[in-house]
Design a protein around this motif. Structure first.
Motif, PDB file in Angstrom:
ATOM      1  N   ASP A 101       0.802  -1.081   0.026  1.00  0.00           N
ATOM      2  CA  ASP A 101      -0.019   0.038   0.102  1.00  0.00           C
ATOM      3  C   ASP A 101       0.817   1.266   0.130  1.00  0.00           C
ATOM      4  N   LEU A 102       0.583   2.200  -0.961  1.00  0.00           N
ATOM      5  CA  LEU A 102       1.584   3.329  -0.962  1.00  0.00           C
ATOM      6  C   LEU A 102       0.555   4.592  -1.025  1.00  0.00           C
ATOM      7  N   ILE A 103       1.077   5.703  -0.334  1.00  0.00           N
ATOM      8  CA  ILE A 103       0.489   7.109  -0.402  1.00  0.00           C
ATOM      9  C   ILE A 103       1.355   7.871  -1.991  1.00  0.00           C
ATOM     10  N   VAL A 104       0.595   8.483  -2.739  1.00  0.00           N
ATOM     11  CA  VAL A 104       1.150   8.794  -3.690  1.00  0.00           C
ATOM     12  C   VAL A 104       1.050  10.583  -3.999  1.00  0.00           C
ATOM     13  N   ASP A 105       1.937  11.111  -4.210  1.00  0.00           N
ATOM     14  CA  ASP A 105       1.580  12.705  -4.399  1.00  0.00           C
ATOM     15  C   ASP A 105       0.948  13.035  -5.856  1.00  0.00           C
ATOM     16  N   LYS A 106       0.067  13.769  -6.005  1.00  0.00           N
ATOM     17  CA  LYS A 106      -0.754  14.240  -6.979  1.00  0.00           C
ATOM     18  C   LYS A 106       0.401  14.298  -8.233  1.00  0.00           C
ATOM     19  N   SER A 107       1.529  14.806  -8.085  1.00  0.00           N
ATOM     20  CA  SER A 107       2.474  15.355  -9.044  1.00  0.00           C
ATOM     21  C   SER A 107       3.165  14.042 -10.023  1.00  0.00           C
ATOM     22  N   ILE A 108       3.060  12.953  -9.242  1.00  0.00           N
ATOM     23  CA  ILE A 108       3.515  11.804 -10.004  1.00  0.00           C
ATOM     24  C   ILE A 108       2.514  10.741 -10.000  1.00  0.00           C
ATOM     25  N   LYS A 109       1.184  11.163  -9.952  1.00  0.00           N
ATOM     26  CA  LYS A 109       0.072   9.972  -9.997  1.00  0.00           C
ATOM     27  C   LYS A 109      -0.102   9.072 -11.390  1.00  0.00           C
ATOM     28  N   ALA A 110       0.369  10.289 -12.392  1.00  0.00           N
ATOM     29  CA  ALA A 110       0.500   9.357 -13.978  1.00  0.00           C
ATOM     30  C   ALA A 110       1.593   8.457 -13.892  1.00  0.00           C
ATOM     31  N   SER A 136      10.833  11.659  -2.797  1.00  0.00           N
ATOM     32  CA  SER A 136       9.580  11.772  -1.596  1.00  0.00           C
ATOM     33  C   SER A 136       8.313  11.874  -2.006  1.00  0.00           C
ATOM     34  N   LYS A 137       8.027  11.566  -3.255  1.00  0.00           N
ATOM     35  CA  LYS A 137       6.676  11.764  -3.865  1.00  0.00           C
ATOM     36  C   LYS A 137       5.892  10.247  -3.510  1.00  0.00           C
ATOM     37  N   VAL A 138       6.425   9.409  -2.934  1.00  0.00           N
ATOM     38  CA  VAL A 138       5.721   8.196  -2.704  1.00  0.00           C
ATOM     39  C   VAL A 138       5.952   7.575  -1.334  1.00  0.00           C
ATOM     40  N   ASP A 189      14.957  -6.157  -4.467  1.00  0.00           N
ATOM     41  CA  ASP A 189      15.555  -4.945  -4.438  1.00  0.00           C
ATOM     42  C   ASP A 189      14.867  -3.964  -5.726  1.00  0.00           C
ATOM     43  N   TYR A 190      14.383  -4.856  -6.604  1.00  0.00           N
ATOM     44  CA  TYR A 190      13.569  -4.137  -7.628  1.00  0.00           C
ATOM     45  C   TYR A 190      12.761  -3.099  -7.066  1.00  0.00           C
ATOM     46  N   VAL A 191      11.668  -3.664  -6.135  1.00  0.00           N
ATOM     47  CA  VAL A 191      10.598  -2.975  -5.886  1.00  0.00           C
ATOM     48  C   VAL A 191      10.988  -1.730  -4.728  1.00  0.00           C
ATOM     49  N   THR A 192      12.042  -1.956  -4.175  1.00  0.00           N
ATOM     50  CA  THR A 192      12.850  -0.923  -3.240  1.00  0.00           C
ATOM     51  C   THR A 192      13.376   0.064  -4.126  1.00  0.00           C
ATOM     52  N   ALA A 193      14.013  -0.181  -5.221  1.00  0.00           N
ATOM     53  CA  ALA A 193      14.590   0.801  -6.123  1.00  0.00           C
ATOM     54  C   ALA A 193      13.674   1.553  -6.806  1.00  0.00           C
ATOM     55  N   LYS A 194      12.509   0.696  -7.216  1.00  0.00           N
ATOM     56  CA  LYS A 194      11.473   1.567  -7.869  1.00  0.00           C
ATOM     57  C   LYS A 194      10.789   2.577  -7.154  1.00  0.00           C
ATOM     58  N   ILE A 195      10.577   2.339  -5.772  1.00  0.00           N
ATOM     59  CA  ILE A 195       9.733   3.246  -5.006  1.00  0.00           C
ATOM     60  C   ILE A 195      10.686   4.231  -4.709  1.00  0.00           C
ATOM     61  N   LEU A 196      12.098   4.124  -4.579  1.00  0.00           N
ATOM     62  CA  LEU A 196      13.096   5.246  -4.206  1.00  0.00           C
ATOM     63  C   LEU A 196      13.110   6.294  -5.335  1.00  0.00           C
ATOM     64  N   SER A 197      12.919   5.873  -6.586  1.00  0.00           N
ATOM     65  CA  SER A 197      13.073   6.171  -7.627  1.00  0.00           C
ATOM     66  C   SER A 197      12.004   7.754  -7.907  1.00  0.00           C
ATOM     67  N   PHE A 198      11.029   7.339  -7.072  1.00  0.00           N
ATOM     68  CA  PHE A 198       9.859   8.475  -6.951  1.00  0.00           C
ATOM     69  C   PHE A 198      10.280   9.684  -5.996  1.00  0.00           C
TER      70      PHE A 198
END
Length: 308
Positions: A233-242, A282-284, A271-280
C-alpha cells in the motif's frame, strides 16, 4: 450476447479435439439446451461441427476448417502483425517470419491505395544505450531452441559472480519488458530461468540435445520470483500520479473524496521494488508492509552515507 456466445463456443471447439455438451455448458455457465441451440446456429452458418455419440463422444470441428479473415478487423490484424514484426527484429526467427508472412497474406486490404502500416507498435526489450550484442544473443538463443543445439555461456548473477555454464534452451519469454530464457542447466542439473541481459558471452556448441519434458510451464512463469508476493500500500503525491499509474496500472491507483491518492500492488519484496519506490523520491510513501518500509529506509540511509 447470442453471437458472442456462438464465437466463444466456436473458438473453444477450434482449440480442442472434442468437447461434450456438458463441458461447454459448465464452461460458459449456460444450460445444455442452450448449447444445443448455439451448436445448431453454428452449423447453419456452415461451420462443420460433428457430434459423436456415446460415452466418449462429444462435439468436434473439422481440422480443415479455417476461420475467415473477416473475423479480425483491419485494425486487429495490423496490431498483431506489427507486434510480431517488432519482436522478430530482436529474435530473427525464420519460423516467426513465416508466420508473419502468412498472417499478412490473409489480412491484405483489397481497397485501392490502402496499405497496412507496421510502424504503429514498437516493442524494444533492450535498455537505453544497449549495443547490438543483446539482439545477437537473442537470435542465437532462438536459433538454438529451434535447432535443439547446446549453448555455452558466461553468466553474471545478481551478486556479480560470473559462472561458466552449458545449457539446453527450451523457451524464450518476455516478462516486464525483459527477455528471459528457460533452459536446462547442466551445471545445476535442473531447469533455470536466465535473464538474457546477464549473459556476458554465448557460444553455440557442436552438440544437439533432445527436448526435456516441462511438466507445468505455466506455473514456472506465474511464480516468477523465489520470494512470495505481498500486498503493498502506497501514498502517492498528485504530481506523480500519472507515473505510478503507468507503473502499476490505472486500476491500482485510487483517489479518495478528500483528494488523497493511494495505490495498491502485489509484489515480492526485493531490490527491484525498493529501487523503484526510491526512484520517486519523496513523492511516494510506503504505508505497508513494514518489511518494505524498513527496506526503503535502509537503502535511503546507505545512499545518504555514500555522500557524507
Amino acid at each position: 450476447m447470442k453471437y458472442q456466445m456462438m464465437l466463444k463456443i466456436l473458438f473453444l471447439l477450434l482449440s480442442r479435439k472434442k468437447v461434450s455438451a456438458k463441458y461447454i455448458a459448465d464452461r460458459f455457465e449456460i444450460s445444455i439446451r442452450s448449447v444445443y441451440r448455439y451448436i445448431d446456429e453454428l452449423s447453419l452458418a456452415n461451420v462443420p461441427i460433428y457430434n459423436e455419440r456415446g460415452r466418449n463422444g462429444g462435439y468436434s470441428i473439422s481440422e480443415s476448417y479455417k476461420i475467415p479473415a473477416s473475423y479480425l478487423t483491419t485494425e486487429e490484424s495490423e496490431q498483431i502483425i506489427s507486434a510480431l514484426n517488432e519482436i522478430n527484429k530482436d529474435l530473427g526467427s525464420e519460423v516467426l517470419h513465416s508466420a508473419i508472412t502468412k498472417l499478412g497474406s490473409i489480412s491484405k486490404i483489397s481497397e485501392v491505395n490502402k496499405t497496412i502500416s507496421f510502424g504503429n507498435l514498437v516493442i524494444d526489450a533492450s535498455g537505453w544505450g544497449v549495443s547490438d550484442t543483446y539482439s545477437e544473443t537473442l537470435k542465437i538463443l532462438q536459433k538454438a531452441i529451434e535447432e535443439k543445439t547446446l549453448l555455452s555461456i558466461s553468466y553474471v548473477d545478481r551478486d556479480g559472480i560470473t559462472s561458466e555454464r552449458e545449457f539446453e534452451p527450451h523457451v524464450l519469454a518476455l516478462k516486464q519488458g525483459l527477455w528471459y530464457v528457460y533452459a536446462y542447466c547442466r551445471l545445476r542439473n535442473t531447469f533455470r530461468l536466465f535473464k538474457v541481459g546477464r549473459i556476458q558471452k554465448i557460444k553455440t556448441l557442436d552438440e544437439s540435445f533432445s527436448r526435456r519434458e516441462i511438466l507445468d510451464l505455466k506455473a514456472v512463469f506465474e511464480k516468477w520470483y523465489d520470494e512470495p508476493d505481498e500486498d503493498i500500500d502506497l501514498i502517492v503525491d498528485k504530481s506523480i500520479k500519472a507515473d505510478v499509474e503507468e507503473w502499476l496500472g490505472v486500476d491500482k491507483v485510487h483517489v479518495s473524496p478528500s483528494g488523497k491518492i493511494t495505490a495498491t500492488a502485489k509484489f515480492p519484496i526485493d531490490d527491484y521494488v525498493t529501487a523503484k519506490i526510491l526512484s520517486f523520491g519523496s513523492k511516494v510513501k510506503v504505508e505497508s508492509p513494514k518489511k518494505l518500509k524498513d527496506a526503503v529506509i535502509k537503502t535511503a540511509k546507505s545512499v545518504e552515507d555514500l555522500y557524507r
